[in-house]
Design an enzyme around this catalytic site. Sequence first.
Site, PDB file in Angstrom:
ATOM      1  N   ARG A   1       0.992  -1.224  -0.158  1.00  0.00           N
ATOM      2  CA  ARG A   1      -0.008  -0.259  -0.273  1.00  0.00           C
ATOM      3  C   ARG A   1       1.040   1.165  -0.013  1.00  0.00           C
ATOM      4  O   ARG A   1       2.215   0.800   0.489  1.00  0.00           O
ATOM      5  CB  ARG A   1      -0.871   0.234   1.330  1.00  0.00           C
ATOM      6  N   HIS A   2       0.502   1.965  -0.360  1.00  0.00           N
ATOM      7  CA  HIS A   2       1.328   3.403  -0.624  1.00  0.00           C
ATOM      8  C   HIS A   2       1.490   4.329   0.855  1.00  0.00           C
ATOM      9  O   HIS A   2       0.859   3.181   1.636  1.00  0.00           O
ATOM     10  CB  HIS A   2       0.550   5.058  -1.921  1.00  0.00           C
TER      11      HIS A   2
ATOM     12  N   THR B   1      -1.187  13.427   2.195  1.00  0.00           N
ATOM     13  CA  THR B   1      -1.523  14.282   2.898  1.00  0.00           C
ATOM     14  C   THR B   1      -3.734  13.747   3.696  1.00  0.00           C
ATOM     15  O   THR B   1      -3.597  14.550   4.530  1.00  0.00           O
ATOM     16  CB  THR B   1      -2.095  15.418   1.892  1.00  0.00           C
ATOM     17  N   TRP B   2      -4.457  13.015   2.348  1.00  0.00           N
ATOM     18  CA  TRP B   2      -5.810  13.296   3.053  1.00  0.00           C
ATOM     19  C   TRP B   2      -5.897  12.293   3.738  1.00  0.00           C
ATOM     20  O   TRP B   2      -6.892  12.641   4.543  1.00  0.00           O
ATOM     21  CB  TRP B   2      -6.539  12.665   2.002  1.00  0.00           C
ATOM     22  N   ASN B   3      -4.760  11.527   3.554  1.00  0.00           N
ATOM     23  CA  ASN B   3      -5.302  10.439   5.357  1.00  0.00           C
ATOM     24  C   ASN B   3      -4.286  11.224   6.481  1.00  0.00           C
ATOM     25  O   ASN B   3      -5.020  10.563   7.233  1.00  0.00           O
ATOM     26  CB  ASN B   3      -3.847   9.333   5.025  1.00  0.00           C
TER      27      ASN B   3
ATOM     28  N   ARG C   1       0.040   9.573  -5.288  1.00  0.00           N
ATOM     29  CA  ARG C   1       0.217   8.600  -4.182  1.00  0.00           C
ATOM     30  C   ARG C   1       0.567   6.962  -4.639  1.00  0.00           C
ATOM     31  O   ARG C   1       1.828   6.837  -3.380  1.00  0.00           O
ATOM     32  CB  ARG C   1      -0.655   8.665  -2.976  1.00  0.00           C
TER      33      ARG C   1
ATOM     34  N   GLU D   1      -7.694   3.207  -6.453  1.00  0.00           N
ATOM     35  CA  GLU D   1      -8.541   3.058  -4.892  1.00  0.00           C
ATOM     36  C   GLU D   1      -9.520   2.996  -5.537  1.00  0.00           C
ATOM     37  O   GLU D   1     -10.220   3.487  -6.640  1.00  0.00           O
ATOM     38  CB  GLU D   1      -8.026   4.171  -4.237  1.00  0.00           C
TER      39      GLU D   1
ATOM     40  N   LYS E   1     -14.836  13.467   7.409  1.00  0.00           N
ATOM     41  CA  LYS E   1     -15.641  11.986   7.692  1.00  0.00           C
ATOM     42  C   LYS E   1     -16.536  12.582   8.278  1.00  0.00           C
ATOM     43  O   LYS E   1     -17.328  11.778   7.836  1.00  0.00           O
ATOM     44  CB  LYS E   1     -14.138  10.657   8.597  1.00  0.00           C
TER      45      LYS E   1
END
Length: 502
Positions: A65-66, A70-72, A116, A140, A151
Amino acid sequence: MLSVVSPLPGQSPYIRRRNRRVLLVSCSSVWEAEKPPADFDLRPGLRCSPQFPEIRVAKRVVLVRHGQSTWNEEGRIQGSSDHSVLTAKGESQAETSRQMLLGDSFDVCFTSPLIRSKRTAEVIWDSRKDNVITEPDLREIDLYSFQGLLKHEGKEKFGSAYRQWQKDAANFQIDGHYPVRELWDRAESCWSKILAHEGRSVLVVAHNAVNQALVATAIGLGTKYFRILLQSNCGLSVLDFVPRIGGGSPRISLNRLNQTPNSPVALESSGGRKTNAQIILVCHGATQSNEAAFSDIGFEPLNMLGVIQSQKTAELLLDLKMSCLICSPRIASADTATAICEVQEAADCLGADCVPRYVEMKKMLELEVEPILQRALKISRKSNPNPNPNRLGWFDDLDDTSMLELWSQSRKAWHSLLQQLSTDSESKSERNIVVVAHPAAHIALIAQCLNLTTEWTSSFHLDNGSISVIDFPDGPEGKGVIRCLNYTAHLGRWSIPVTRSH
């Protein structure tokens, strides 16, 4: 092979026929029982014997997995959008993965087209000369209107749809699409392309959800297993594809799941949800037993490598305050468990705690699978002195009677472990159980956790000295989430190589 899951007391299993055999299906205490509708479809749960292109030589596929994006970091829903890049932490994770795989040989690298993932692949692939293949189907999961939302924004804007995404992702629908179902179809398409490549050692760099789908579809698990097979940032998973005698779809085994540079036993989030309960499966260290001389299987002590493996495992578990340690009565398991206890008791001297930790060690007869394996191996060698060189593991030699005996025994062991975990949870906010046994015993426990049938026992591989971790974010009564399988990074120079030598 006969496929049976014995029903729990008071349950009435239903029967379906497949390949002229009877399959009894029931629920374990970690899954809800549902009466199959008239148009019952295997897709959400089990998809036995997935059909993939025939291969001529064995292949090993390594999924990564990468790194953190930034969004994580922001907690934003990414999906297949391409607006985030790796953070400094993500770059560091990718570099660590590069170093982990530095000595491994790959013939080709497939990557998602998203920034990413492509950047992570660039870091890991480094100066290798072969080209990196960009595969659009490795992007993804497509989450449509969810993409780009924080979220809490998704919860506020979509309400019930967001709750379904969290609680029942397999049936989640948005903008006229079923994202998880579409993802599973896409993953199967990816396998056809990956296996068609002539390379024997393949690196695939992609994303959380799509890597879950790749693992699940490879071993025949449906969409209900979404979020059950964890994929951390730069987590590494390994699948082996072995040609079948006579041709057809290859035999497939999950050799490793979600191996990361970080400790696998830290109580942290599991698939985005906090967990405070774990079962940690430790395979005992190596002994002198081998396939040519199996008469003393289970009675031999650890050899020198086994002693080193048990000490390395004990060091890793020093970061863990154990609620309970349970082991098989056999010598190798008991010696491995003793090494773990001795290091726990020296926690104060080793600077891990201000006081010694006295761990109660219990022995569980149901974990003792060696007599069954020994008897089955004798029968198998008597009828076939030249075993198949492409055999995937211990369970290939088990006749139906031996398999049913081992399966029944592992079922009892699994429910005893859940009961012990439930008892511990009544008195502790964080609880865990460390279980030491033969690799075959742990494979059976993993299959019990996932509510699989005996057909899936050959779908998993565990090495001596390895660690596998099962999280329970909803407590022992909820579903078990596989944090990692066959983790061996703690063994250092004695760890198992990720790729085979050519």
